[in-house]
Motif scaffolding. Structure first.
Motif, PDB file in Angstrom:
ATOM      1  N   GLY B  41      65.783 -29.653 -28.075  1.00 39.62           N
ATOM      2  CA  GLY B  41      65.676 -28.627 -27.171  1.00 39.62           C
ATOM      3  C   GLY B  41      64.087 -28.335 -26.741  1.00 39.62           C
ATOM      4  O   GLY B  41      63.967 -28.069 -25.446  1.00 39.62           O
ATOM      5  N   HIS B  42      63.273 -28.322 -27.614  1.00 37.07           N
ATOM      6  CA  HIS B  42      61.840 -27.892 -27.314  1.00 37.07           C
ATOM      7  C   HIS B  42      61.279 -28.979 -26.258  1.00 37.07           C
ATOM      8  O   HIS B  42      60.474 -28.556 -25.360  1.00 37.07           O
ATOM      9  CB  HIS B  42      61.170 -27.756 -28.468  1.00 37.07           C
ATOM     10  N   GLU B  63      62.865 -40.041 -26.517  1.00 37.82           N
ATOM     11  CA  GLU B  63      63.625 -39.559 -27.451  1.00 37.82           C
ATOM     12  C   GLU B  63      64.398 -40.957 -28.036  1.00 37.82           C
ATOM     13  O   GLU B  63      64.718 -41.736 -27.514  1.00 37.82           O
ATOM     14  CB  GLU B  63      64.770 -38.817 -26.903  1.00 37.82           C
ATOM     15  N   LYS B  64      63.966 -40.725 -29.588  1.00 31.62           N
ATOM     16  CA  LYS B  64      64.329 -42.125 -30.334  1.00 31.62           C
ATOM     17  C   LYS B  64      65.928 -42.373 -30.233  1.00 31.62           C
ATOM     18  O   LYS B  64      66.264 -43.436 -30.392  1.00 31.62           O
ATOM     19  CB  LYS B  64      63.590 -41.987 -31.624  1.00 31.62           C
ATOM     20  N   ASN B  71      67.931 -31.561 -34.507  1.00 32.47           N
ATOM     21  CA  ASN B  71      68.426 -30.080 -34.995  1.00 32.47           C
ATOM     22  C   ASN B  71      68.840 -29.432 -33.679  1.00 32.47           C
ATOM     23  O   ASN B  71      69.630 -28.643 -33.984  1.00 32.47           O
ATOM     24  CB  ASN B  71      67.255 -29.484 -35.396  1.00 32.47           C
ATOM     25  N   ALA B  72      68.501 -29.902 -32.630  1.00 32.26           N
ATOM     26  CA  ALA B  72      68.971 -29.189 -31.295  1.00 32.26           C
ATOM     27  C   ALA B  72      70.651 -28.885 -31.221  1.00 32.26           C
ATOM     28  O   ALA B  72      71.380 -28.345 -30.920  1.00 32.26           O
ATOM     29  CB  ALA B  72      68.430 -29.679 -30.262  1.00 32.26           C
ATOM     30  N   ASN B  75      72.105 -27.108 -35.001  1.00 32.26           N
ATOM     31  CA  ASN B  75      71.828 -25.702 -35.720  1.00 32.26           C
ATOM     32  C   ASN B  75      73.082 -24.612 -35.565  1.00 32.26           C
ATOM     33  O   ASN B  75      74.214 -25.098 -35.041  1.00 32.26           O
ATOM     34  CB  ASN B  75      70.575 -24.994 -35.120  1.00 32.26           C
ATOM     35  N   THR B  76      73.229 -23.572 -36.342  1.00 29.56           N
ATOM     36  CA  THR B  76      73.914 -22.493 -35.979  1.00 29.56           C
ATOM     37  C   THR B  76      73.809 -21.568 -34.657  1.00 29.56           C
ATOM     38  O   THR B  76      74.410 -20.561 -35.067  1.00 29.56           O
ATOM     39  CB  THR B  76      74.254 -21.751 -37.351  1.00 29.56           C
ATOM     40  N   ILE B  78      72.100 -19.289 -33.594  1.00 33.75           N
ATOM     41  CA  ILE B  78      71.575 -17.912 -33.470  1.00 33.75           C
ATOM     42  C   ILE B  78      70.426 -17.467 -32.614  1.00 33.75           C
ATOM     43  O   ILE B  78      69.349 -18.148 -32.978  1.00 33.75           O
ATOM     44  CB  ILE B  78      71.609 -17.205 -34.812  1.00 33.75           C
ATOM     45  N   ALA B 206      58.936 -43.324 -30.134  1.00 33.27           N
ATOM     46  CA  ALA B 206      57.442 -43.686 -30.229  1.00 33.27           C
ATOM     47  C   ALA B 206      56.911 -44.351 -31.640  1.00 33.27           C
ATOM     48  O   ALA B 206      57.402 -43.675 -32.881  1.00 33.27           O
ATOM     49  CB  ALA B 206      56.709 -42.156 -30.223  1.00 33.27           C
ATOM     50  N   TYR B 364      63.584 -23.227 -40.119  1.00 38.88           N
ATOM     51  CA  TYR B 364      65.006 -23.094 -39.714  1.00 38.88           C
ATOM     52  C   TYR B 364      65.328 -22.413 -38.493  1.00 38.88           C
ATOM     53  O   TYR B 364      66.470 -21.796 -38.252  1.00 38.88           O
ATOM     54  CB  TYR B 364      66.045 -23.054 -40.738  1.00 38.88           C
ATOM     55  N   GLY B 366      64.079 -22.448 -35.155  1.00 36.46           N
ATOM     56  CA  GLY B 366      63.399 -22.977 -34.032  1.00 36.46           C
ATOM     57  C   GLY B 366      64.397 -22.883 -32.637  1.00 36.46           C
ATOM     58  O   GLY B 366      64.043 -23.255 -31.459  1.00 36.46           O
ATOM     59  N   PHE B 367      65.626 -22.838 -33.019  1.00 32.66           N
ATOM     60  CA  PHE B 367      66.698 -22.942 -32.079  1.00 32.66           C
ATOM     61  C   PHE B 367      66.475 -21.579 -30.975  1.00 32.66           C
ATOM     62  O   PHE B 367      66.270 -21.887 -29.798  1.00 32.66           O
ATOM     63  CB  PHE B 367      68.084 -22.847 -32.220  1.00 32.66           C
ATOM     64  N   LYS B 368      66.079 -20.444 -31.699  1.00 37.67           N
ATOM     65  CA  LYS B 368      66.098 -19.149 -30.698  1.00 37.67           C
ATOM     66  C   LYS B 368      64.959 -19.096 -29.913  1.00 37.67           C
ATOM     67  O   LYS B 368      64.617 -18.666 -28.991  1.00 37.67           O
ATOM     68  CB  LYS B 368      66.043 -18.057 -31.662  1.00 37.67           C
TER      69      LYS B 368
HETATM   70  C1  LIG Z   1      71.945 -26.618 -40.111  1.00 37.99           C
HETATM   71  C2  LIG Z   1      70.906 -25.998 -39.079  1.00 37.99           C
HETATM   72  C3  LIG Z   1      71.098 -24.415 -38.576  1.00 37.99           C
HETATM   73  C4  LIG Z   1      70.149 -23.921 -37.923  1.00 37.99           C
HETATM   74  N1  LIG Z   1      70.310 -22.821 -37.498  1.00 37.99           N
HETATM   75  C5  LIG Z   1      69.507 -22.115 -36.686  1.00 37.99           C
HETATM   76  C6  LIG Z   1      69.835 -20.950 -35.890  1.00 37.99           C
HETATM   77  O1  LIG Z   1      70.894 -20.529 -36.072  1.00 37.99           O
HETATM   78  N2  LIG Z   1      68.826 -20.201 -35.315  1.00 37.99           N
HETATM   79  C7  LIG Z   1      67.752 -20.788 -34.871  1.00 37.99           C
HETATM   80  O2  LIG Z   1      66.960 -20.375 -34.267  1.00 37.99           O
HETATM   81  N3  LIG Z   1      67.352 -22.133 -35.134  1.00 37.99           N
HETATM   82  C8  LIG Z   1      68.162 -22.857 -36.130  1.00 37.99           C
HETATM   83  N4  LIG Z   1      67.846 -24.019 -36.884  1.00 37.99           N
HETATM   84  C9  LIG Z   1      66.558 -24.633 -36.460  1.00 37.99           C
HETATM   85  C10 LIG Z   1      66.390 -25.227 -35.099  1.00 37.99           C
HETATM   86  O3  LIG Z   1      67.696 -26.284 -35.052  1.00 37.99           O
HETATM   87  C11 LIG Z   1      65.218 -26.075 -35.057  1.00 37.99           C
HETATM   88  O4  LIG Z   1      64.082 -25.177 -35.457  1.00 37.99           O
HETATM   89  C12 LIG Z   1      64.995 -26.352 -33.546  1.00 37.99           C
HETATM   90  O5  LIG Z   1      66.208 -27.373 -32.815  1.00 37.99           O
HETATM   91  C13 LIG Z   1      63.830 -27.570 -33.508  1.00 37.99           C
HETATM   92  O6  LIG Z   1      63.540 -28.049 -32.117  1.00 37.99           O
HETATM   93  P1  LIG Z   1      64.324 -29.180 -31.352  1.00 37.99           P
HETATM   94  O7  LIG Z   1      65.409 -28.674 -30.782  1.00 37.99           O
HETATM   95  O8  LIG Z   1      63.116 -29.426 -30.276  1.00 37.99           O
HETATM   96  O9  LIG Z   1      64.509 -30.136 -32.433  1.00 37.99           O
HETATM   97  P2  LIG Z   1      65.162 -31.578 -32.220  1.00 37.99           P
HETATM   98  O10 LIG Z   1      66.500 -31.595 -31.834  1.00 37.99           O
HETATM   99  O11 LIG Z   1      65.300 -32.249 -33.781  1.00 37.99           O
HETATM  100  O12 LIG Z   1      64.154 -32.636 -31.632  1.00 37.99           O
HETATM  101  C14 LIG Z   1      63.302 -33.328 -32.051  1.00 37.99           C
HETATM  102  C15 LIG Z   1      63.808 -34.699 -31.504  1.00 37.99           C
HETATM  103  O13 LIG Z   1      62.850 -35.879 -31.645  1.00 37.99           O
HETATM  104  C16 LIG Z   1      63.087 -36.819 -31.944  1.00 37.99           C
HETATM  105  N5  LIG Z   1      62.089 -37.850 -32.618  1.00 37.99           N
HETATM  106  C17 LIG Z   1      61.772 -37.736 -33.792  1.00 37.99           C
HETATM  107  N6  LIG Z   1      60.832 -38.777 -34.021  1.00 37.99           N
HETATM  108  C18 LIG Z   1      60.718 -39.307 -32.903  1.00 37.99           C
HETATM  109  C19 LIG Z   1      59.784 -40.405 -32.483  1.00 37.99           C
HETATM  110  N7  LIG Z   1      59.055 -41.164 -33.241  1.00 37.99           N
HETATM  111  N8  LIG Z   1      60.073 -40.935 -31.099  1.00 37.99           N
HETATM  112  C20 LIG Z   1      60.851 -40.223 -30.266  1.00 37.99           C
HETATM  113  N9  LIG Z   1      61.687 -39.184 -30.655  1.00 37.99           N
HETATM  114  C21 LIG Z   1      61.387 -38.643 -31.800  1.00 37.99           C
HETATM  115  C22 LIG Z   1      64.463 -36.658 -32.637  1.00 37.99           C
HETATM  116  O14 LIG Z   1      65.446 -37.684 -32.542  1.00 37.99           O
HETATM  117  C23 LIG Z   1      64.848 -35.351 -32.174  1.00 37.99           C
HETATM  118  O15 LIG Z   1      65.643 -35.679 -31.107  1.00 37.99           O
HETATM  119  C24 LIG Z   1      68.966 -24.802 -37.492  1.00 37.99           C
HETATM  120  C25 LIG Z   1      68.796 -25.992 -37.948  1.00 37.99           C
HETATM  121  C26 LIG Z   1      69.757 -26.649 -38.633  1.00 37.99           C
HETATM  122  C27 LIG Z   1      69.830 -27.973 -39.115  1.00 37.99           C
END
Ligand SMILES: Cc1cc2nc3c(=O)[nH]c(=O)nc-3n(C[C@H](O)[C@H](O)[C@H](O)COP(=O)(O)OP(=O)(O)OC[C@H]3O[C@@H](n4cnc5c(N)ncnc54)[C@H](O)[C@@H]3O)c2cc1C
Ligand SMILES: [Zn+2]
Lengths: 95, 416
Positions: B41-42, B63-64, B71-72, B75-76, B78, B206, B364, B366-368
């Motif tokens: 998501g970020h 994206e790998k 985590n995107a 997550n749950t 919220i 990467a 935990y 970072g979704f919000k």
């Molecule tokens: C069970 C669970 C419940 C949660 N509940 C909540 C909630 O209710 N509310 C809330 O606010 N947050 C929640 N979170 C936290 C939230 O999901 C994360 O903080 C947030 O999604 C992190 O940001 P992101 O979406 O960018 O991460 P991600 O989706 O993990 O993105 C990171 C990406 O980087 C990629 N990557 C990694 N290494 C490499 C590389 N070397 N080269 C290329 N790509 C790579 C990964 O494959 C991944 O797709 C929860 C998390 C979990 C696991």
């Protein structure tokens, strides 16, 4: 997950608490106010290798013999490669 | 294609044959102005705001796996801005405002639902702490209401109010909080970024960060070298591994967090409820399943699944606050790997390598933060200086003592 405590033998994970990465303490005898000493403390308290793979960490056999152990564990699979007493493994605590 | 009521009707009548893919399957060009590593998501939100608000369109997100596979998509869901500390409230409230306009901004139904977040309290001391948090929120212009036991009963009559150990004596409500559909957030940002020319490159890991004379010059990937003199890392649980490619050590440890889903039932829980005497929170999805979660596994983990004993603990928490849950079957559980920072707060900052920027440590929660983190990270990458709302999230705050310790539990990530 079973942990082979050197003192008690194989015991269930739930008898243990984990303290995190096993690393050397910063040198308390050094000049604590020096730039290098401060950097050493920040490093020890806050920074981590956090590897995906083998990781040496401190565990306490809380519901057992109360010993502090150094355990090497794979953070991807949780396979355990060995446990030793911190007291007898000063090397383990340092590396 | 722009989504609209008219398009919906037209495609309903022609059997859905008019829908097109939401984003192109791009292959990497030799170089970009900005490369974002991590298609969660970020990373995608960062690309969207770079293109939309900061005029940087020559951007790749690499994206790998597939986008949203981290985590995107785990997550749950919220979303809330009920924080206590000055460093956190303005940032999460910026996020809340972006959520409120997100679907119009993206022209995408992200199912943002401001159904309210209810935090339960179980002792006088906890109620005092909630009053303080609520006041801090209101001083920052964020909505918060402290409600008594009877008002909680009005919202959620099915809770165990007279539990001998954890009686419910009241709660703190943020009515603007709620949930959003996590996958739709990923797809919506991807589609909007793609429309503005951003290349989204999946199955591209990467494997190296190339720098020359202290300046970043590009990223080695499984699809070859991609040049860029600005690179943003947004890889959540893999932050330490990717930072290690540039010889950096971070104030982060990686832990597994699980979530659980029950069989579908009729509408029961119309807000998000969090238990205050343990770690347990629950909401109901639009499909009718109850979605809940609790604590992290206690040891560092890169396994995207959690331990059974933590599940038992979550189940015990569930039974303490909502005993009727014992009659439901669990359909699925899964885990994600969390980038737990040492003070429980995130990092959005430049690194010692010129042109290399870091976004992580989201723990935990970072979704919000997805919209606000994307916006602030884009600001930092485009302008070279932090957005005001994210200025406290510095990488060096651990060395300077300016930690943002929302929970006050020190440098032990698994306690946050
Ligand atoms: C069970 C669970 C419940 C949660 N509940 C909540 C909630 O209710 N509310 C809330 O606010 N947050 C929640 N979170 C936290 C939230 O999901 C994360 O903080 C947030 O999604 C992190 O940001 P992101 O979406 O960018 O991460 P991600 O989706 O993990 O993105 C990171 C990406 O980087 C990629 N990557 C990694 N290494 C490499 C590389 N070397 N080269 C290329 N790509 C790579 C990964 O494959 C991944 O797709 C929860 C998390 C979990 C696991
Ligand atoms: Zn023992």
């Amino acid at each position: 997950m079973l942990i082979n405590c050197p003192y008690c033998g194989p015991r269930d994970l739930l008898e243990f608490t984990v303290k995190g990465e096993a690393r050397a303490r910063p040198d308390a005898a050094a000049d604590l106010d020096s730039e290098a000493s401060r950097a050493g403390f920040v490093d020890a308290v806050y920074l981590r290798d956090n590897p995906a793979g083998r990781h040496k960490e401190h565990w306490l056999h809380a519901s057992g013999c109360q010993s502090w152990l150094v355990i090497e564990r794979d953070t991807r699979t949780h396979e355990i490669f060995g446990a030793s007493l911190v007291a007898s493994d000063a090397e383990g605590a340092k590396s | 294609m722009t989504f609209s009521g008219f398009q919906l009707l037209r495609n309903a009548l022609n059997g859905g044959t008019g829908w097109t893919p939401h984003w192109r399957k791009a292959e990497p060009k030799p170089a970009y102005d900005v490369v974002i590593v991590g298609g969660g998501g970020h990373g995608l939100a960062t690309a969207h705001y770079l293109a939309k608000d900061f005029g940087v369109n020559n951007v790749a997100v690499i994206e790998k796996g597939w986008i949203g596979s981290g985590n995107a998509g785990r997550n749950t869901t919220i979303i809330r801005s009920n924080y206590l500390l000055p460093g956190n409230i303005p940032f999460y409230e910026l996020g809340m405002k972006l959520w409120e306009g997100l679907e119009q901004d993206l022209n995408y139904n992200a199912m943002v639902s401001q159904r309210g977040v209810l935090n339960l309290c179980h002792s006088d001391a906890q109620r005092d702490a909630f009053a303080r948090r609520g006041n801090a929120m209101r001083l920052h212009g964020v909505d918060a209401e402290l409600i008594d036991r009877e008002a909680v009963r009005g919202m959620a009559p099915y809770l165990d109010f007279d539990n001998a150990r954890f009686p419910i004596i009241g709660g703190l409500v943020q009515r603007r909080g709620g949930t959003a559909r996590h996958d739709a957030v990923v797809w919506g940002y991807a589609r909007a970024a793609d429309k503005r020319g951003v290349d989204i490159i999946e199955n591209c890991e990467a494997t190296g960060l190339r720098s020359e004379g202290g300046k970043i010059v590009g990223v080695e990937t499984t699809k070859g070298f991609v040049g860029a003199n600005r690179v943003g890392l947004s890889v959540a649980g893999n932050s330490s591994r990717v930072a290690a490619l540039a010889d950096m050590r971070l104030p982060i440890e990686t832990y597994a967090l699980q979530a659980f889903v029950t069989e579908s039932i009729k509408p029961l829980i119309d807000c998000v409820v969090t238990f205050g005497a343990g770690h347990f929170y629950i909401s109901q999805s639009d499909k009718g399943s109850l979605v809940f979660g609790g604590d992290l596994d206690p040891f560092p983990s890169y396994a995207q699944r959690g331990s059974l004993h933590v599940f038992s603990d979550v189940a015990e928490n569930a039974m303490a606050v909502m005993p009727m849950l014992g009659r439901l079957r669990i359909l699925r559980s899964w885990g994600g790997v969390m980038d737990m920072s040492m003070d429980g707060s995130p990092i959005i900052d430049a690194t010692p390598i010129e042109g290399l920027f870091f976004n992580g440590g989201w723990c935990y929660g970072g979704f919000k933060a997805t919209p606000a983190a994307g916006f602030c990270f884009a600001h930092l990458i485009a302008k070279g200086e932090p957005h005001q709302a994210a200025a406290p999230f510095r990488l060096d705050r651990f060395a300077t003592g300016r930690v943002i310790d929302e929970k006050g539990v020190g440098a032990t990530p698994n306690l946050h």
